[in-house]
Design a protein around this motif. Structure first.
Motif, PDB file in Angstrom:
ATOM      1  N   PHE A 214      32.529  37.919 -22.469  1.00 41.44           N
ATOM      2  CA  PHE A 214      32.533  37.916 -23.934  1.00 41.44           C
ATOM      3  C   PHE A 214      32.916  36.521 -24.406  1.00 41.44           C
ATOM      4  O   PHE A 214      33.931  35.967 -23.992  1.00 41.44           O
ATOM      5  CB  PHE A 214      33.552  38.940 -24.453  1.00 41.44           C
ATOM      6  CG  PHE A 214      33.602  39.048 -25.968  1.00 41.44           C
ATOM      7  CD1 PHE A 214      32.747  39.908 -26.644  1.00 41.44           C
ATOM      8  CD2 PHE A 214      34.495  38.291 -26.706  1.00 41.44           C
ATOM      9  CE1 PHE A 214      32.796  40.013 -28.031  1.00 41.44           C
ATOM     10  CE2 PHE A 214      34.550  38.387 -28.094  1.00 41.44           C
ATOM     11  CZ  PHE A 214      33.695  39.254 -28.760  1.00 41.44           C
ATOM     12  N   PRO A 235      24.022  37.889 -21.493  1.00 43.62           N
ATOM     13  CA  PRO A 235      23.412  39.220 -21.643  1.00 43.62           C
ATOM     14  C   PRO A 235      22.865  39.787 -20.329  1.00 43.62           C
ATOM     15  O   PRO A 235      22.867  40.995 -20.124  1.00 43.62           O
ATOM     16  CB  PRO A 235      22.285  38.990 -22.649  1.00 43.62           C
ATOM     17  CG  PRO A 235      22.736  37.798 -23.429  1.00 43.62           C
ATOM     18  CD  PRO A 235      23.460  36.922 -22.436  1.00 43.62           C
ATOM     19  N   GLY A 238      25.630  41.880 -18.659  1.00 42.18           N
ATOM     20  CA  GLY A 238      26.359  42.843 -19.477  1.00 42.18           C
ATOM     21  C   GLY A 238      27.342  42.187 -20.413  1.00 42.18           C
ATOM     22  O   GLY A 238      28.293  42.813 -20.859  1.00 42.18           O
ATOM     23  N   GLY A 239      27.122  40.932 -20.703  1.00 41.93           N
ATOM     24  CA  GLY A 239      28.041  40.215 -21.581  1.00 41.93           C
ATOM     25  C   GLY A 239      27.507  40.078 -22.992  1.00 41.93           C
ATOM     26  O   GLY A 239      26.359  40.399 -23.283  1.00 41.93           O
ATOM     27  N   ARG A 240      28.362  39.628 -23.861  1.00 42.51           N
ATOM     28  CA  ARG A 240      28.042  39.534 -25.275  1.00 42.51           C
ATOM     29  C   ARG A 240      28.553  38.223 -25.840  1.00 42.51           C
ATOM     30  O   ARG A 240      29.615  37.735 -25.447  1.00 42.51           O
ATOM     31  CB  ARG A 240      28.778  40.640 -26.010  1.00 42.51           C
ATOM     32  CG  ARG A 240      27.919  41.569 -26.795  1.00 42.51           C
ATOM     33  CD  ARG A 240      28.808  42.539 -27.528  1.00 42.51           C
ATOM     34  NE  ARG A 240      28.903  43.820 -26.831  1.00 42.51           N
ATOM     35  CZ  ARG A 240      27.949  44.731 -26.838  1.00 42.51           C
ATOM     36  NH1 ARG A 240      26.829  44.530 -27.493  1.00 42.51           N
ATOM     37  NH2 ARG A 240      28.108  45.869 -26.205  1.00 42.51           N
TER      38      ARG A 240
ATOM     39  N   LEU B  83      33.669  45.474 -29.428  1.00 41.05           N
ATOM     40  CA  LEU B  83      32.509  44.894 -28.741  1.00 41.05           C
ATOM     41  C   LEU B  83      32.721  44.850 -27.241  1.00 41.05           C
ATOM     42  O   LEU B  83      31.777  44.912 -26.468  1.00 41.05           O
ATOM     43  CB  LEU B  83      32.213  43.499 -29.295  1.00 41.05           C
ATOM     44  CG  LEU B  83      31.788  43.500 -30.766  1.00 41.05           C
ATOM     45  CD1 LEU B  83      31.747  42.089 -31.325  1.00 41.05           C
ATOM     46  CD2 LEU B  83      30.427  44.174 -30.927  1.00 41.05           C
ATOM     47  N   TYR B 260      26.666  47.063 -34.992  1.00 44.77           N
ATOM     48  CA  TYR B 260      26.530  45.695 -34.468  1.00 44.77           C
ATOM     49  C   TYR B 260      26.409  45.644 -32.946  1.00 44.77           C
ATOM     50  O   TYR B 260      25.626  44.861 -32.421  1.00 44.77           O
ATOM     51  CB  TYR B 260      27.740  44.874 -34.923  1.00 44.77           C
ATOM     52  CG  TYR B 260      27.691  43.416 -34.541  1.00 44.77           C
ATOM     53  CD1 TYR B 260      26.747  42.563 -35.096  1.00 44.77           C
ATOM     54  CD2 TYR B 260      28.616  42.881 -33.645  1.00 44.77           C
ATOM     55  CE1 TYR B 260      26.710  41.222 -34.765  1.00 44.77           C
ATOM     56  CE2 TYR B 260      28.587  41.537 -33.312  1.00 44.77           C
ATOM     57  CZ  TYR B 260      27.642  40.710 -33.866  1.00 44.77           C
ATOM     58  OH  TYR B 260      27.611  39.382 -33.531  1.00 44.77           O
ATOM     59  N   HIS B 261      27.175  46.475 -32.239  1.00 44.43           N
ATOM     60  CA  HIS B 261      27.100  46.398 -30.767  1.00 44.43           C
ATOM     61  C   HIS B 261      25.744  46.832 -30.250  1.00 44.43           C
ATOM     62  O   HIS B 261      25.390  46.545 -29.110  1.00 44.43           O
ATOM     63  CB  HIS B 261      28.231  47.204 -30.113  1.00 44.43           C
ATOM     64  CG  HIS B 261      28.120  48.683 -30.306  1.00 44.43           C
ATOM     65  ND1 HIS B 261      28.516  49.311 -31.460  1.00 44.43           N
ATOM     66  CD2 HIS B 261      27.659  49.653 -29.488  1.00 44.43           C
ATOM     67  CE1 HIS B 261      28.306  50.612 -31.328  1.00 44.43           C
ATOM     68  NE2 HIS B 261      27.780  50.845 -30.160  1.00 44.43           N
ATOM     69  N   ASN B 264      23.511  43.435 -31.402  1.00 40.62           N
ATOM     70  CA  ASN B 264      23.875  42.203 -30.705  1.00 40.62           C
ATOM     71  C   ASN B 264      23.381  42.264 -29.266  1.00 40.62           C
ATOM     72  O   ASN B 264      23.432  43.304 -28.629  1.00 40.62           O
ATOM     73  CB  ASN B 264      25.401  42.026 -30.759  1.00 40.62           C
ATOM     74  CG  ASN B 264      25.854  40.737 -30.101  1.00 40.62           C
ATOM     75  OD1 ASN B 264      25.827  40.607 -28.891  1.00 40.62           O
ATOM     76  ND2 ASN B 264      26.251  39.789 -30.908  1.00 40.62           N
ATOM     77  N   LEU B 265      22.939  41.117 -28.788  1.00 43.55           N
ATOM     78  CA  LEU B 265      22.340  40.945 -27.467  1.00 43.55           C
ATOM     79  C   LEU B 265      22.595  42.016 -26.404  1.00 43.55           C
ATOM     80  O   LEU B 265      21.665  42.571 -25.856  1.00 43.55           O
ATOM     81  CB  LEU B 265      22.817  39.597 -26.900  1.00 43.55           C
ATOM     82  CG  LEU B 265      22.213  38.393 -27.614  1.00 43.55           C
ATOM     83  CD1 LEU B 265      22.998  37.161 -27.274  1.00 43.55           C
ATOM     84  CD2 LEU B 265      20.761  38.254 -27.229  1.00 43.55           C
ATOM     85  N   GLY B 266      23.858  42.293 -26.130  1.00 43.90           N
ATOM     86  CA  GLY B 266      24.191  43.220 -25.050  1.00 43.90           C
ATOM     87  C   GLY B 266      23.633  44.620 -25.262  1.00 43.90           C
ATOM     88  O   GLY B 266      23.521  45.396 -24.344  1.00 43.90           O
ATOM     89  N   GLY B 267      23.272  44.906 -26.529  1.00 42.62           N
ATOM     90  CA  GLY B 267      22.681  46.197 -26.837  1.00 42.62           C
ATOM     91  C   GLY B 267      23.634  47.333 -26.556  1.00 42.62           C
ATOM     92  O   GLY B 267      24.849  47.176 -26.589  1.00 42.62           O
TER      93      GLY B 267
END
Lengths: 581, 292
Positions: A214, A235, A238-240, B83, B260-261, B264-267
């Motif tokens: 993260f 991503p 599994g990251g954000r 998140l 949002y989660h 946002n990219l990670g889906g």
């Protein structure tokens, strides 16, 4: 043997892409390069340059001098005049009125109508490809080596664009061949495959390998590239990544994610780092892991926003209200950006405290060829956590998050989601559980517990690095990026028979005094070299190891990295004025 | 009911709250405990993040995981937690100074992201723990230690702010009505996305204007208006306008919007909060290959 090449012009003229293309080609063909770019805090206009130094062995610095200067404007010639030497070549765009190099017999000139030729091909934009072609000819670099790079860069825009760029390259190449005699053959190249990497990219990679999943950050030069890197790679694992509304939110979101058990970080530069100070205290007090990457620079508010500087040391060491344990790591090379960022995540989790990685613009944004990237040793483990099994064995409410009974001060933490492990992380002083207290004795014991975590902290032999003559009479000391110029300066000094050594500090908090002390004791004279105006590292040394009388400073805070010559001159006492402190 | 009481018990802690007797925050605490119990949540599944001030103490008196952080910063903590692990039920709480003063920026951004958290603002129109200064929601002309001649500013109007910025759930509750407050909290927690519950929580020590009685006299309950439709943005605005913001109930709720989660990219994918992903050597080499 080495060569240096530089392209300069107005920002927005494609200076960067010209440099990038050549850097890629040279690196791919097995040449060791170091590429540095200088830019201004605006999008179009102003002066910018991209310099590449090519060597037959690993190179960490962009060099004092210049063999080939590719000038897109007059200012480039004037601003870089001092780097030119006997036999240097200026390639300049003579389709632009007003570019006229001073007459100087020492120099070779190659006027080429770059813009005009590009227009003839159909688009002025390929001026930089014509220039690349001419540069390739001057360096005896084969055109075929450019093919794959051009393909990669322009394939998306269609075959027409690829072909246009090919033609432009060839035209520049042939024009130079036909009209000019000067050749600057490149140093011999090796057979090794070289990676072309920047410090910011290596910081990103170090974070990923360190288990970071993260990142919350706010765009700020020169740290934004780290965010780009994370956006690209996280991503997949599994990251954000979150673009926060400001650095306060970015840092505190990272604390929230860490609290929830995910290794998290924020990346920033000085001004953003200032906004995070309050949060550093919070992470320390609540014993939540936190990694902050501070890519130092002059900074708006205090200096030159797009120029390198090492002026955040005190902020990294002491910033935030109150008193908390913290660790500050300072990589000194692009490769070390990976190494220390990886360890930052391990340490933050192990010691449950903020860990700051202090790099700088020079390290972060420069690129180099690297043949020593071995990632196999970077394996993450989880640290200082209580397991569900352990929690299940306890009576309800028996788990004490801030257990005072732990000798090393590190009380295993639970993570939301774990049964029987609930607690409230409190920013106020609290008891062993999660109850706010004002009892003087308990306050003292909780405080001591937190500071005890780092009482015996030692990063090991890698806390410092030492190069040179062991019994030298001169000790050079630095942290971070000036190491690259110092290494070369030391090399020169040693060859001239000077007894000297270089000490590079990589952990500055907790300060590895025991490791540093012997070097200062042995030296007759200590010169601390740093990119700031007040000698922050020198102050720290005096504070931690003493020897006030021996310590002198060589400081540079004009936005320009040190040159090797400057350091050698200072040591030889030729420019006394450069000493301070 | 027995079960529910047992469940509510799980969200109680031993330490006694340090609020003044009669403080509206007691009701917020009790309603929240009831709401999570009614929803069948377990203490380990819930994280309550708070800032500083009287409102900030809510996390200490609530029996879930919690984070008592910094003034105005409950939302960044809550967002980081949510998140990192979207499986958790994340609640952020703060006061009017905390949320609409120092933390106003975070409020608008969490709201526009539509992060899946419930944000409870204990609005007492005054600063309590710093002993009675004008707050961002104090009315114009409000007299306090920092506005001896009456506040010169217009108050922040949180409901308008939330609605105008596209909040997907906006509600208002009152500490004088535990039953309604509990229902609202339940709905807010159930709502997927950002939910604002502005909760009038009178300060009995320092605010002698906006008292329980004052609120009772002025508040209009939307549930007593059977025609009211919380799905209408325009109606929500017109009601707020008509009653000067003094309404309680679910004012607006937009269903079906992705949180949002998920955007946002990670889906939807949940991050590995148990252990970081181990990376194979092949994967390492693949990353490096970008740089050759």
């Amino acid at each position: 043997m080495e060569r240096t090449w530089k392209v300069g012009g107005e920002q927005g003229e494609g200076i960067d892409s010209t440099g990038e293309i050549l850097a890629k080609v040279l690196n791919r063909t097995g040449h060791y390069i170091f590429a540095y770019r200088s830019f201004m805090s605006l999008i179009k206009g102003g002066h910018t340059y991209y310099k590449i130094r090519i060597r037959d062995r690993p190179v960490h610095y962009h060099g004092d001098q210049l063999d080939i200067l590719l000038a897109f404007d007059q200012l480039t010639i004037e601003m870089n005049w001092s780097e030119l030497h006997d036999g240097s070549l200026i390639i300049y765009d003579d389709s632009k009125k007003g570019i006229t190099p001073k007459e100087d017999k020492r120099l070779a000139l190659a006027p080429i109508p770059l813009t005009h030729m590009a227009k003839e091909l159909g688009n002025e934009i390929v001026k930089n490809m014509v220039a690349c072609g001419a540069s390739a000819a001057a360096m005896d670099l084969s055109l075929t080596t450019f093919e794959p790079v051009i393909e990669e860069l322009f394939a998306k825009k269609g075959e027409k664009v690829v072909e246009l760029n090919r033609q432009a390259l060839r035209k520049g190449f042939e024009y130079y061949r036909e009209n000019f005699r000067e050749r600057f053959p490149l140093p011999p190249r090796g057979n090794k495959k070289l990676a072309l990497v920047s410090g910011n990219e290596m910081t990103g990679l170090g974070a990923l390998l360190g288990g970071c999943r993260f990142l919350a950050a706010y765009p700020i030069t020169p740290a934004t590239e780290i965010m780009y890197w994370m956006l690209r790679f996280l991503p997949n694992y599994g990251g954000r990544v979150v673009q926060a509304e400001d650095e306060i939110a970015a840092c505190i979101m990272a604390i929230g994610a860490n609290y929830a058990g995910v290794r998290a970080a924020t990346s920033t530069s000085g001004p953003g780092f200032s906004l995070m100070q309050e949060a550093i205290g919070l992470a320390g007090m609540t014993e939540t892991p936190l990694v902050i990457i501070d890519v130092q620079r002059g900074g708006p508010g205090t200096g030159l926003p797009t120029k390198t500087e090492q002026s955040d040391l005190n902020e990294m060491l002491y910033g935030s209200h109150g008193e908390i344990p913290r660790i500050v790591l300072i990589p000194s090379t692009i490769e070390e950006s990976l190494h220390f960022t990886f360890h930052a995540f391990e340490l933050a989790e192990k010691y449950q405290c903020p860990v700051i990685v202090g790099t700088d613009l020079y390290l972060g944004m420069s690129k180099k060829s690297s043949d020593s990237l071995d990632l196999s040793n970077y394996q993450v483990k989880r640290h200082s956590m209580v397991t569900q099994e352990e929690l299940d064995r306890l009576e309800k409410g028996e788990y004490k998050r801030y257990n005072l009974g732990v000798e090393n001060g590190i009380s295993p933490r639970s993570i939301p989601g774990q049964r029987n492990g609930r607690y409230v992380a409190l920013s106020n002083e609290h008891d062993e559980g999660d109850v706010e207290i004002e009892d003087p004795d308990l306050r003292r014991r909780m405080f001591d517990k937190r500071l005890r975590k780092l009482a015996g902290f030692d990063f090991g032999p890698e806390s410092i690095e030492w190069i040179g003559e062991r019994e030298g009479d001169l000790l050079l000391v630095c942290f971070g990026s000036p190491r690259v110029q110092l290494e070369e300066a030391l090399d020169r000094l040693l060859r001239e028979g000077r007894k000297a050594g270089l000490l590079i500090l990589k952990v500055v908090k907790p300060f590895p005094a025991v490791r540093v002390k012997p070097y200062l004791e042995r030296a007759k004279e200590v010169l601390v070299v740093e990119n700031n105006g007040t000698g922050q590292l020198a102050q720290l040394l005096r504070q931690e190891v003493g020897h006030h009388d021996k310590i002198k400073s060589l400081l540079r805070y004009d936005g320009v990295p040190f040159t090797v010559q400057q350091i050698v001159d200072a040591v030889q006492g030729e420019k006394e004025a450069l000493y301070h402190g | 009911m027995a079960d529910r009481n047992a469940s509510m018990q799980m969200f109680r802690v031993d330490a006694r709250p340090t609020w003044c007797p009669g403080c509206g925050d007691y009701t917020v605490l009790a309603s929240l405990q009831k709401a999570v119990a009614n929803l069948g949540l377990q203490p380990e599944e819930v994280v309550l993040s708070t800032g500083i001030g009287c409102s900030g103490k809510l996390s200490q008196h609530f029996g879930s995981y919690g984070f008592h952080g910094l003034h105005g910063r409950s939302l960044p903590i809550a967002q980081g937690v949510q998140l990192a692990n979207p499986r958790l039920t994340v609640i952020a709480a703060g006061g009017d100074g905390d949320g609409y003063g120092i933390g106003l920026g975070h409020f608008l951004h969490a709201l526009r992201r539509n992060v899946n958290i419930t944000y409870i603002v204990m609005d007492n129109n005054i600063y309590g723990l710093t002993t009675g200064q004008t707050s961002p929601t104090s009315a114009k002309g409000f007299k306090s230690k920092t506005s001896p001649h009456g506040a010169a500013e217009n108050p922040i109007r949180p409901l308008y702010l939330a609605l105008s910025q596209g909040a997907s759930f906006v509600a208002q509750a009152f500490s004088g009505d535990v039953k309604e407050m509990t229902e609202i909290f339940e709905a807010a927690i159930r709502h997927k996305g950002f939910s604002l519950v502005n909760s009038f929580s009178p300060c009995v020590t320092f605010n002698k204007v906006n008292t329980y009685d004052w609120f009772k006299d002025h508040l209009v309950k939307l549930s007593e208006r059977p025609d009211y439709r919380p799905e209408s943005h325009l109606e929500a605005l017109s009601y707020i306008d008509q009653f000067g913001g003094l309404v309680t109930g679910i004012i607006f709720q937009q269903e079906g919007r992705r949180a949002y989660h998920e955007e946002n990219l990670g889906g939807e994918e949940i991050m590995p909060f148990d252990s970081p992903v181990k990376m194979s050597n092949e994967e390492r080499e693949k990353i490096l290959s970008y740089y050759y």
